[in-house]
Structures are given as C-alpha cells and as structure tokens.
Design a protein around this motif. Structure first.
Motif, PDB file in Angstrom:
ATOM      1  N   MET A 151     -26.108  26.803  33.259  1.00 32.08           N
ATOM      2  CA  MET A 151     -25.085  25.844  33.682  1.00 32.08           C
ATOM      3  C   MET A 151     -24.302  25.351  32.475  1.00 32.08           C
ATOM      4  O   MET A 151     -23.070  25.247  32.523  1.00 32.08           O
ATOM      5  N   LYS A 152     -25.009  25.062  31.394  1.00 30.01           N
ATOM      6  CA  LYS A 152     -24.356  24.579  30.175  1.00 30.01           C
ATOM      7  C   LYS A 152     -23.466  25.667  29.575  1.00 30.01           C
ATOM      8  O   LYS A 152     -22.330  25.411  29.179  1.00 30.01           O
ATOM      9  N   GLU A 153     -23.982  26.906  29.542  1.00 33.62           N
ATOM     10  CA  GLU A 153     -23.239  28.039  28.981  1.00 33.62           C
ATOM     11  C   GLU A 153     -21.910  28.255  29.715  1.00 33.62           C
ATOM     12  O   GLU A 153     -20.892  28.538  29.112  1.00 33.62           O
ATOM     13  N   PHE A 154     -21.922  28.097  31.044  1.00 32.71           N
ATOM     14  CA  PHE A 154     -20.723  28.349  31.847  1.00 32.71           C
ATOM     15  C   PHE A 154     -19.981  27.069  32.213  1.00 32.71           C
ATOM     16  O   PHE A 154     -19.021  27.102  32.979  1.00 32.71           O
TER      17      PHE A 154
ATOM     18  N   ALA B 162     -24.511  20.615  38.528  1.00 37.27           N
ATOM     19  CA  ALA B 162     -25.408  20.879  39.654  1.00 37.27           C
ATOM     20  C   ALA B 162     -24.596  20.987  40.944  1.00 37.27           C
ATOM     21  O   ALA B 162     -24.865  21.832  41.796  1.00 37.27           O
ATOM     22  N   GLY B 163     -23.585  20.135  41.096  1.00 43.25           N
ATOM     23  CA  GLY B 163     -22.720  20.185  42.279  1.00 43.25           C
ATOM     24  C   GLY B 163     -21.994  21.515  42.403  1.00 43.25           C
ATOM     25  O   GLY B 163     -21.837  22.053  43.505  1.00 43.25           O
ATOM     26  N   ASP B 164     -21.551  22.061  41.246  1.00 40.37           N
ATOM     27  CA  ASP B 164     -20.882  23.370  41.258  1.00 40.37           C
ATOM     28  C   ASP B 164     -21.828  24.461  41.758  1.00 40.37           C
ATOM     29  O   ASP B 164     -21.431  25.320  42.542  1.00 40.37           O
TER      30      ASP B 164
ATOM     31  N   LEU C   7     -21.517  26.673  45.093  1.00 38.83           N
ATOM     32  CA  LEU C   7     -21.500  28.125  44.988  1.00 38.83           C
ATOM     33  C   LEU C   7     -22.523  28.761  45.920  1.00 38.83           C
ATOM     34  O   LEU C   7     -22.233  29.752  46.597  1.00 38.83           O
ATOM     35  N   LEU C   8     -23.707  28.167  45.997  1.00 41.57           N
ATOM     36  CA  LEU C   8     -24.768  28.733  46.828  1.00 41.57           C
ATOM     37  C   LEU C   8     -24.629  28.382  48.306  1.00 41.57           C
ATOM     38  O   LEU C   8     -25.104  29.104  49.169  1.00 41.57           O
ATOM     39  N   ASN C   9     -23.988  27.261  48.599  1.00 39.79           N
ATOM     40  CA  ASN C   9     -23.820  26.809  49.985  1.00 39.79           C
ATOM     41  C   ASN C   9     -22.391  26.293  50.136  1.00 39.79           C
ATOM     42  O   ASN C   9     -22.166  25.094  50.155  1.00 39.79           O
ATOM     43  N   PRO C  10     -21.404  27.197  50.246  1.00 38.85           N
ATOM     44  CA  PRO C  10     -19.995  26.810  50.179  1.00 38.85           C
ATOM     45  C   PRO C  10     -19.480  25.926  51.302  1.00 38.85           C
ATOM     46  O   PRO C  10     -18.511  25.225  51.118  1.00 38.85           O
ATOM     47  N   GLN C  11     -20.114  25.949  52.483  1.00 40.86           N
ATOM     48  CA  GLN C  11     -19.573  25.169  53.593  1.00 40.86           C
ATOM     49  C   GLN C  11     -20.655  24.346  54.281  1.00 40.86           C
ATOM     50  O   GLN C  11     -20.907  24.519  55.467  1.00 40.86           O
TER      51      GLN C  11
END
Length: 125
Positions: free
Chosen positions: A45-48, A52-54, A58-62
């Motif tokens: 997460m830090k590298e990119f 956590a919200g992002d 990403l894993l649960n878009p809707q």
C-alpha cells in the motif's frame, strides 16, 4: 487501605495472566502468518500510495449496490407507489402508499370510491 492492596494484587495477577496469553499467541503460527500478511500488505500500500479504503474499493467496488439488492433477495415486497389525492371541496391533500388511510377511507365512505379516485393528483415511485 487493604482494599487498595487487594486491588493492586488482583491487577498484578491479571497482568501475569495477560502476559502468559500474549506469549502463547506470539508462538502461534497462524498469528505469525497474519502479521506477515499485514506487514506485506502495508508495504505494498505504501509503495503504490494506496490507503485501506482504496484497497477495499478495489476488492469490493460496489458495496452500496450489493446492499441495495440484498433486501429484495430476502423475499421482501416492493415498495408501493405514493398516491396523492386532493379533495376539491376542501383543498385537503392526502399522500398515501395504501388504500387504508383514515382520511381517504372517510372520503370514500362519504363520496364513493370512484369519485375519490378521480381526485388522484399524481402517483410517485
């Protein structure tokens, strides 16, 4: 004064118990695996530059769409349409989602159902 000493001794015993439990957890392989996963995930997460919200998005878009469709799948019935009636004699307005509304029933008793239905101003979803 003895209650203070008793309280201290009780807290000391609880602390020893918690320390013992912590030591057991530290040697648990499942915990080690979860901590390793968490560390690697935080590094990614830090590298990119992601939060956590992002990651959740990403894993649960809707999640909102899934939440809205859930009640329908439980067998609940559709929400009735809002009907708005206006009594031309008094100017009184009644908004209802069902035919069992007190004022509407009184009007139907007094003027007849067909007449009252002709007072329907509009219907909303």
């Amino acid at each position: 004064m003895s209650s203070l000493l008793s309280n201290y001794m009780q807290k000391e015993q609880q602390l020893k118990q918690l320390q013992s439990e912590l030591e057991k957890l530290e040697h648990d392989e499942r915990l080690k695996a979860e901590l390793e996963f968490k560390t690697k995930l935080e590094e990614l997460m830090k590298e990119f530059g992601k939060s956590a919200g992002d990651v959740i998005e990403l894993l649960n878009p809707q999640p909102a769409a899934a939440a809205k469709s859930a009640p329908a799948s439980t067998g609940g019935r559709r929400k009735r349409k809002l009907k708005i009636y206006k009594n031309p004699n008094t100017g009184e307005v009644v908004e209802t989602r069902g035919g069992n509304q007190k004022t509407l029933k009184a009007w139907k008793d007094e003027f007849g159902a067909e007449t009252v239905e002709s007072w329907l101003v509009r219907v909303e979803e």
